[in-house]
Enzyme design. Structure first.
Site, PDB file in Angstrom:
ATOM      1  CB  CYS A  38      -0.955  -0.024   1.188  1.00  0.00           C
ATOM      2  SG  CYS A  38      -0.113  -0.132   2.783  1.00  0.00           S
ATOM      3  CG  HIS A  43       8.129 -26.353  12.386  1.00  0.00           C
ATOM      4  ND1 HIS A  43       7.212 -26.936  11.544  1.00  0.00           N
ATOM      5  CD2 HIS A  43       7.845 -25.022  12.383  1.00  0.00           C
ATOM      6  CE1 HIS A  43       6.414 -26.008  11.053  1.00  0.00           C
ATOM      7  NE2 HIS A  43       6.775 -24.841  11.542  1.00  0.00           N
TER       8      HIS A  43
END
Length: 631
Positions: free
Chosen positions: A26, A554
């Site tokens: 943006c 993980h």
């Protein structure tokens, strides 16, 4: 700023291009959609020179860059050639929201892409006020009339712009959506409804269904509701249309069904909802008077942080379309913007950090002159915390002054010094002075408050200092010949890390280690130490041993997408653990049924602190069998 270097570091620190699903930007932020946010080191990203801050919102990992965002974005795309389309659904965990919050988020999300077009038109309206005042433009001439059309076009046909934005939000056909908006704005429809209303008559569809009078120019909510319903109408038309006639019959049915729904039901309903929303906001103003403006000015930065500021645009537009001016939200916005700029200016003058002085100075200029406050908000006041208080104090002071003297706004151009003429009232000569004094009071109070409150200055670091800090070992180097042996936290098949089907792990981006394909859903502590981070979703654990080895466990690939389902943590962040204690349980069979790879990397995340990290096992291992040696 070396844009290529900044882009390279950012990409590395968000987990590499393999961890990026899409990237857009943006006016001030890079907006990443990532596969797994849990592997990103937020502090390393924040320390990157050129980065003003980090936000996590609506499934996006947002990195605030400021005015140079387009240049950094361009360099990132050279490195990754990323998709620039935000996915309709992202794998990140979404917060549960109430109906009001969800509606406001929807309106805000639809309005945001339309704002640049509205600002462009609003700035032309500012010129139409300014140029006649200084005698450059004749209000009776053709040029004035043509400029007036240019300034009014985006507002009069705003439902078309919103229809296009809403179609992307709701996943409908953009051209159907725009067509419905054009029907609502057709001159013949407007004339038919206006004439009937003036004559006290009711327009009826099919001779018996009344069409309620409503004006849709400048409106927002009616077309949003219409486009929302359009996706269901499209599905219905597709379902009932024979295959051989789909090319011509389906489009006709879509328009023939949706247009009456929009004109008879949703359009009037949206107009009513818009009026109710506006009434609620201005009821607060009526009850508290000018004090309400001061309060809005003070809290407005937090509204911006929540991304809700665009949701006020329909309210402002409705008020301006109805009365010709807005005297509540627009005044608060102006004071909030000026206060952010003033606080950043104070930081720029007081800071001893050469680089940060420049950041704060440019942020102050952007906020004061152009009304773009994100660099100041995220890069300066929020980052340093105490200047935010100074900015809020200044905003409240300015809001109270402007409200007390009944300041008004006649446009929606970005509130800033250069757009001060939108606060000028034609028949009130003092209005320009009041607007100017409101800005001056806000700036002075915010500046002085920030200087008095003070702040903890940013430590002076250049890139070499940052890299040295990041490379500094988390633990003291091991003496010659000493080794630390790491046990397996899971029972299963041990494989080399480079065989993991995820480049973030297999390429050693997060550090060296090994991986285990679990045979049972249990993770135990592989050493005596502490749980640094038990992730909210339970799919990953960060630990530190008493010897200073930092370990990441993980469980599975992309299992963050399960949002905690099938994971059952037994320990929490900050807990001290003994070797062999169960720290996490998971249902491996259900995870496999859900389609996820359960290969579990076991990684020494501070690999650089040691001379070497190597795997010592392969094949079947039991819990607490040795799998790694750290030297």
């Amino acid at each position: 700023m070396d844009y290529a270097s900044v882009a390279k570091k950012i990409l590395q620190r968000v987990g590499g291009k393999e961890n990026v699903i899409s990237l857009v930007h943006c006016m001030t932020r890079l907006r990443f959609t990532l596969k797994d946010e849990s592997i990103v080191d937020d502090e390393a990203v924040k320390k990157t020179k050129g980065v003003m801050g980090v936000m996590k919102k609506a499934g996006q990992y947002q990195i605030i860059i400021g005015n140079d965002v387009a240049n950094v974005f361009a360099e990132l795309n050279k490195l990754g050639n990323f998709s620039n389309e935000t996915p309709k659904s992202t794998p990140q965990k979404q917060e549960k929201k109430g109906i009001i919050s969800m509606l406001m988020d929807t309106i805000s999300g639809i309005m945001a892409p339309v704002i640049p077009a509205l600002i462009g038109a609003a700035m032309i309206k500012v010129l139409l006020t300014l140029l006649p005042m200084i005698g450059v433009l004749d209000t009776e001439g053709n040029t004035y009339n043509l400029l007036s059309v240019m300034g009014d076009g985006a507002f009069f046909f705003m439902p078309v712009l919103i229809a296009i934005s809403a179609s992307k939000k709701f996943g409908t056909n953009m051209y159907y959506a725009a067509s419905i908006a054009l029907i609502m704005l057709h001159p013949n429809f407007i004339s038919l409804m206006s004439n009937a209303n003036e004559a006290g008559e009711v327009v009826k569809f099919l001779g018996f269904i009344p069409v309620t009078y409503a004006s849709y120019s400048y409106s927002v909510i009616p077309i949003i509701l219409a486009v929302w319903s359009l996706k269901y109408v499209e599905k219905l038309a597709d379902k009932i249309t024979p295959v051989v006639t789909k090319n011509f019959l389906r489009p006709m049915l879509v328009v023939l069904i949706e247009a009456p729904i929009a004109l008879i039901v949703l359009g009037p309903l949206g107009a009513i909802l818009g009026n109710v929303l506006s009434d609620i906001v201005y009821f607060i103003h009526d009850q508290l008077g000018f004090i309400a403006i001061g309060l809005v000015a003070g809290i407005y930065p937090f509204v911006v942080m929540a991304g809700m500021h665009h949701a006020f645009t329909p309210i402002k537009l409705g008020m301006i379309a109805t009365t010709g001016y807005e005297n509540f939200i627009c005044i608060g916005e102006l004071c909030a913007n000026m206060a952010q700029g003033a606080a950043s200016l104070a930081v720029s003058l007081k800071s001893k950090n050469k680089d940060f002085k420049q950041v704060a100075g440019s942020s102050a200029f952007s906020a004061l002159v152009a009304g773009i406050t994100e660099p100041a908000l995220y890069g300066v006041t929020l980052r340093l915390k105490r200047p935010m208080l100074g900015a809020c104090i200044g905003a409240v002071a300015g809001g109270l002054f402007g409200g007390f003297f009944q300041m008004k706004c006649f446009g929606i151009a970005t509130p800033a010094i250069v757009t001060i003429v939108q606060y000028v009232e034609e028949d009130r000569a003092a209005s320009l002075l009041i607007a100017a004094l409101t800005i001056v009071i806000t700036i002075i109070v915010a500046f002085i408050a920030t200087m008095l409150i003070g702040f903890e200055d940013i430590v002076d670091e250049d890139d070499e200092d940052i890299l040295a800090e990041e490379a500094k070992p988390a633990a003291a180097p091991l003496p010659e010949g000493r080794e630390i042996r790491i046990s397996s936290p899971i029972q299963g098949e041990c494989i080399p890390l480079d065989q993991v089907k995820d480049a973030t792990f297999s390429q050693g981006i997060l550090g060296k280690g090994a991986a285990v394909i679990p045979e049972k859903g249990e993770v135990v502590a592989p050493f005596d130490g502490k749980i640094d981070m038990m992730f909210e979703t339970g799919h990953a654990v960060g630990m530190t041993s008493n010897d200073g080895v930092e370990l990441l466990i993980h469980v599975g690939m992309d299992t963050v997408n399960l949002e905690g389902k099938y994971f059952y943590p037994k320990k929490a962040s900050g807990d001290t653990v003994k070797k062999g204690e169960v720290i996490l349980e998971f249902d491996k069979d259900e995870i496999l049924k859900a389609g996820y790879d359960i290969t579990t990397p076991v990684i020494v995340s501070n690999t650089d602190a040691f001379a070497d990290v190597s795997a010592t096992s392969s094949g079947l291992v039991k819990e607490l069998d040795e799998i790694l040696i750290v030297r």
